[in-house]
Design a protein around this motif. Structure first.
Motif, PDB file in Angstrom:
ATOM      1  N   SER A  38       0.864  -1.173  -0.023  1.00 28.52           N
ATOM      2  CA  SER A  38      -0.027  -0.097  -0.050  1.00 28.52           C
ATOM      3  C   SER A  38       0.936   1.188  -0.026  1.00 28.52           C
ATOM      4  CB  SER A  38      -0.809  -0.103   1.297  1.00 28.52           C
ATOM      5  OG  SER A  38      -1.381   1.320   1.402  1.00 28.52           O
ATOM      6  N   ALA A  39       1.814   1.096   0.895  1.00 28.58           N
ATOM      7  CA  ALA A  39       2.920   2.530   0.845  1.00 28.58           C
ATOM      8  C   ALA A  39       3.522   2.572  -0.390  1.00 28.58           C
ATOM      9  CB  ALA A  39       3.777   2.150   2.113  1.00 28.58           C
ATOM     10  N   GLY A  41       4.193   2.894  -3.914  1.00 24.53           N
ATOM     11  CA  GLY A  41       3.275   3.144  -4.953  1.00 24.53           C
ATOM     12  C   GLY A  41       3.795   4.183  -5.931  1.00 24.53           C
ATOM     13  N   LEU A  42       2.907   4.986  -6.697  1.00 26.36           N
ATOM     14  CA  LEU A  42       3.296   6.071  -7.692  1.00 26.36           C
ATOM     15  C   LEU A  42       3.937   7.071  -6.847  1.00 26.36           C
ATOM     16  CD1 LEU A  42       0.314   6.030 -10.020  1.00 26.36           C
ATOM     17  CD2 LEU A  42       2.524   5.384 -10.447  1.00 26.36           C
ATOM     18  N   GLY A  43       3.665   7.139  -5.650  1.00 25.55           N
ATOM     19  CA  GLY A  43       4.307   8.258  -4.832  1.00 25.55           C
ATOM     20  C   GLY A  43       5.839   8.214  -4.817  1.00 25.55           C
ATOM     21  N   TYR A 123      -5.300   8.839  -9.278  1.00 21.02           N
ATOM     22  CA  TYR A 123      -4.164   7.676  -9.249  1.00 21.02           C
ATOM     23  C   TYR A 123      -4.515   6.691 -10.490  1.00 21.02           C
ATOM     24  CZ  TYR A 123      -0.750   5.282  -6.282  1.00 21.02           C
ATOM     25  OH  TYR A 123       0.380   4.858  -5.916  1.00 21.02           O
ATOM     26  N   PHE A 244       0.595  11.168   2.016  1.00 19.60           N
ATOM     27  CA  PHE A 244       0.354  10.227   0.932  1.00 19.60           C
ATOM     28  C   PHE A 244       1.446   8.782   0.637  1.00 19.60           C
ATOM     29  CE2 PHE A 244       0.862   9.314  -3.630  1.00 19.60           C
ATOM     30  CZ  PHE A 244      -0.648   9.556  -4.103  1.00 19.60           C
ATOM     31  N   LYS A 245       2.496   8.960   0.765  1.00 18.33           N
ATOM     32  CA  LYS A 245       3.508   7.840   0.774  1.00 18.33           C
ATOM     33  C   LYS A 245       3.137   6.786   1.681  1.00 18.33           C
ATOM     34  CE  LYS A 245       6.151   6.709  -0.900  1.00 18.33           C
ATOM     35  NZ  LYS A 245       4.948   5.889  -1.473  1.00 18.33           N
ATOM     36  N   SER A 247       0.315   6.135   3.010  1.00 17.28           N
ATOM     37  CA  SER A 247      -1.206   5.639   2.935  1.00 17.28           C
ATOM     38  C   SER A 247      -1.645   5.962   4.140  1.00 17.28           C
ATOM     39  CB  SER A 247      -1.412   4.490   2.720  1.00 17.28           C
ATOM     40  OG  SER A 247      -0.386   3.790   1.370  1.00 17.28           O
ATOM     41  N   THR A 252      -6.861   3.869   5.151  1.00 16.57           N
ATOM     42  CA  THR A 252      -6.222   2.635   4.616  1.00 16.57           C
ATOM     43  C   THR A 252      -5.725   2.037   5.595  1.00 16.57           C
ATOM     44  OG1 THR A 252      -5.794   4.176   2.825  1.00 16.57           O
ATOM     45  CG2 THR A 252      -5.020   1.953   2.772  1.00 16.57           C
ATOM     46  N   LEU A 342      -6.431   1.478  -1.550  1.00 13.61           N
ATOM     47  CA  LEU A 342      -7.455   2.655  -1.868  1.00 13.61           C
ATOM     48  C   LEU A 342      -8.912   1.734  -1.992  1.00 13.61           C
ATOM     49  CD1 LEU A 342      -5.276   4.982  -3.738  1.00 13.61           C
ATOM     50  CD2 LEU A 342      -6.149   5.437  -1.822  1.00 13.61           C
TER      51      LEU A 342
HETATM   52  N1  PHE Z   1       1.212   5.311  -0.695  1.00 12.71           N
HETATM   53  C1  PHE Z   1       0.754   5.311  -2.083  1.00 12.71           C
HETATM   54  C2  PHE Z   1       1.831   5.703  -2.846  1.00 12.71           C
HETATM   55  O1  PHE Z   1       2.759   6.307  -2.567  1.00 12.71           O
HETATM   56  C3  PHE Z   1      -0.503   6.321  -2.370  1.00 12.71           C
HETATM   57  C4  PHE Z   1      -1.615   5.730  -1.453  1.00 12.71           C
HETATM   58  C5  PHE Z   1      -2.185   6.740  -0.848  1.00 12.71           C
HETATM   59  C6  PHE Z   1      -2.350   4.854  -1.270  1.00 12.71           C
HETATM   60  C7  PHE Z   1      -3.031   6.947   0.277  1.00 12.71           C
HETATM   61  C8  PHE Z   1      -3.168   4.505  -0.475  1.00 12.71           C
HETATM   62  C9  PHE Z   1      -4.012   5.620   0.502  1.00 12.71           C
HETATM   63  O2  PHE Z   1       1.750   5.681  -4.241  1.00 12.71           O
END
Ligand code: PHE
Length: 468
Positions: A38-39, A41-43, A123, A244-245, A247, A252, A342
């Protein structure tokens, strides 16, 4: 709400099969994989590099690190522990743990669900571009060292309403298929396979990038701080990125925490999740910047860094087409784990608080996401001129979720956990009801959750929004 109504609602919940047969991740390791999934990701690959590029490189990264430790990680601990204690979705967890039923703490859960929808809206679109790029890089159509050409390829994708919607819907359909299979067979099984692959691919690209002549310029960029670019707004962006990173700030991690095992050590496991996520961000930075500088490209190209600059960078190196395919493939893996988490927030809520069941809840969520998401998908074409506060829907969703909803959600979550749910409950939850001897760590966390996190968040929010 009257006491009788409440009791009746409890009764109905108990008959709801989704509540009765509630399961979680099958193994502790699986829970860790899903949570890291989850953490990461695109971030890490899309946001972190361009934000660092635009806000002073290493200076921004330092502020981001402090935010992660003092704000992101404590909120993650708070969410996971409360979710696990309540064994319920994000909204229900707040309702269950609230000391008085008349206090509307469940609104934190509602604001979280809203944030989940807004984040998913843009996203899934960016993920759609990534999936499209996997195919485009396989077909070789992105293989040009001229950013003019790659920027044409990007423009033809994002300005086509048909292609934008199509890729977003493909992504939504894929995620739905995984979510429908359930928490363990769907989410856990998928992230367990994708994460190790992602890491291997990333390391391969790192080695390639770092061994290019002229790579050191990129390292200097990543590690040499330029503090002159650190405005209040940049600091709020760093804090927003930390949320965001990891989550957090939206439920979540509350939802995932409700699937964790009783005997998992929350402080040490969340710290490992945070460190793994950080490692992936740094590895992504090391894959991108040395190569960008080695071929003389601009690092602060904004969000288009990933879709315009990176393909040209790969095209400039020997066997670049292979590395490009691997790179977008790993990015699509990263995006998948994050999207699943998400998706799970509203699905868990709908399945458990109505009688619709998991399959229907997934379909309803996907249709809602397609509707809201289409306004983000069309932000570069049909709806390009439709702006609010000078932002397209895509940018607005990104800004409102990362820079407002997540920090504000995090603020209320830490206040709720520290001051209303209280130190005694935190002690019980974090020591696994006395099984772990981690008094010192827990005391430190309580102090941070009660005081440091809320105060920092208030200051950063007021300052970043230009109020003080
Ligand atoms: N953490 C994910 C990312 O870095 C984005 C995300 C945000 C996922 C919030 C879940 C909740 O891309």
């Amino acid at each position: 709400m009257s006491v009788q109504n409440d009791a009746q609602k409890e009764q109905e919940k108990l008959i709801n099969p989704a509540v009765l047969q509630r399961t979680g991740f099958a193994t502790a390791l699986g829970a860790v994989f899903a949570t890291i999934g989850s953490a990461v990701g695109l971030g890490n690959i899309w946001k972190f590099p361009y934000l660092a590029g635009a806000n002073g490189g290493a200076a921004f990264i330092i502020v981001y690190l402090i935010s992660t430790l003092m704000v992101g990680l404590p909120v993650m601990v708070a969410e996971i522990m409360m979710g696990r204690e309540a064994r319920a979705n994000a909204i229900e967890t707040m309702r269950k743990l609230s000391p008085s039923k008349s206090q509307p703490w469940w609104l934190i859960g509602v604001s979280g669900a809203l944030a989940a929808f807004l984040i998913m809206a843009f996203y899934t679109e960016v993920s759609g571009w990534v999936f499209a790029y996997v195919f485009k890089s396989i077909s070789g159509s992105l293989l040009s060292t001229d950013p003019e050409v790659t920027s044409q390829a990007y423009a033809s994708l994002v300005t086509s309403p048909f292609q934008s919607l199509l890729w977003q819907w493909i992504v939504l359909a894929l995620m739905s298929l995984i979510i429908i299979r359930g928490v363990s067979k769907g989410i856990e099984a998928t992230t367990k396979r994708l994460l190790p692959l992602l890491l291997v691919l990333l390391v391969i690209i790192d080695v390639r990038s770092l061994t290019l002549p002229g790579a050191s310029e990129g390292l200097r960029f990543l590690f040499n701080p330029d503090f002159s670019k650190l405005t209040g707004a940049a600091i709020l962006t760093a804090v927003g990125l930390a949320f965001f990173k990891l989550s957090v700030g939206m439920g979540t991690m509350t939802t995932y925490g409700s699937y964790w095992k009783d005997n998992q050590n929350i402080p040490s496991t969340t710290a490992r999740v945070m460190l793994s996520d950080l490692a992936v961000s740094m590895l992504a930075g090391l894959a991108i910047f040395p190569a960008v500088f080695a071929f003389g490209f601009e690092p602060s190209a904004g969000p288009s860094l990933l879709f315009i600059t990176i393909p040209s960078v790969f095209a400039s190196m020997p066997l670049g087409n292979i590395f490009m395919v691997l790179f977008f493939l790993l990015t699509s893996f990263a995006a998948t784990g994050a999207m699943l988490s998400l998706f799970e927030v509203p699905v868990a809520f709908l399945a458990e608080s109505t009688k619709m069941g998991r399959v229907k809840a997934t379909v309803v969520t996907a249709v809602l996401l397609a509707l809201i998401g289409s306004t983000a998908a069309l932000s570069s074409s049909t709806m390009a001129d439709f702006t609010i506060f000078g932002k397209t829907m895509f940018d607005l969703y990104d800004f409102v979720s990362s820079n407002l909803l997540l920090p504000i959600g995090g603020l209320f979550i830490s206040i709720f956990a520290g001051w209303f749910w209280g130190a005694d409950n935190i002690r019980k939850a974090l020591s696994n009801h006395g099984m772990l001897k981690n008094d010192l760590v827990v005391t430190g966390l309580i102090v941070i959750i009660k005081f440091v996190t809320p105060i920092l968040l208030i200051v950063v929010l007021l300052n970043g929004l230009g109020i003080v």
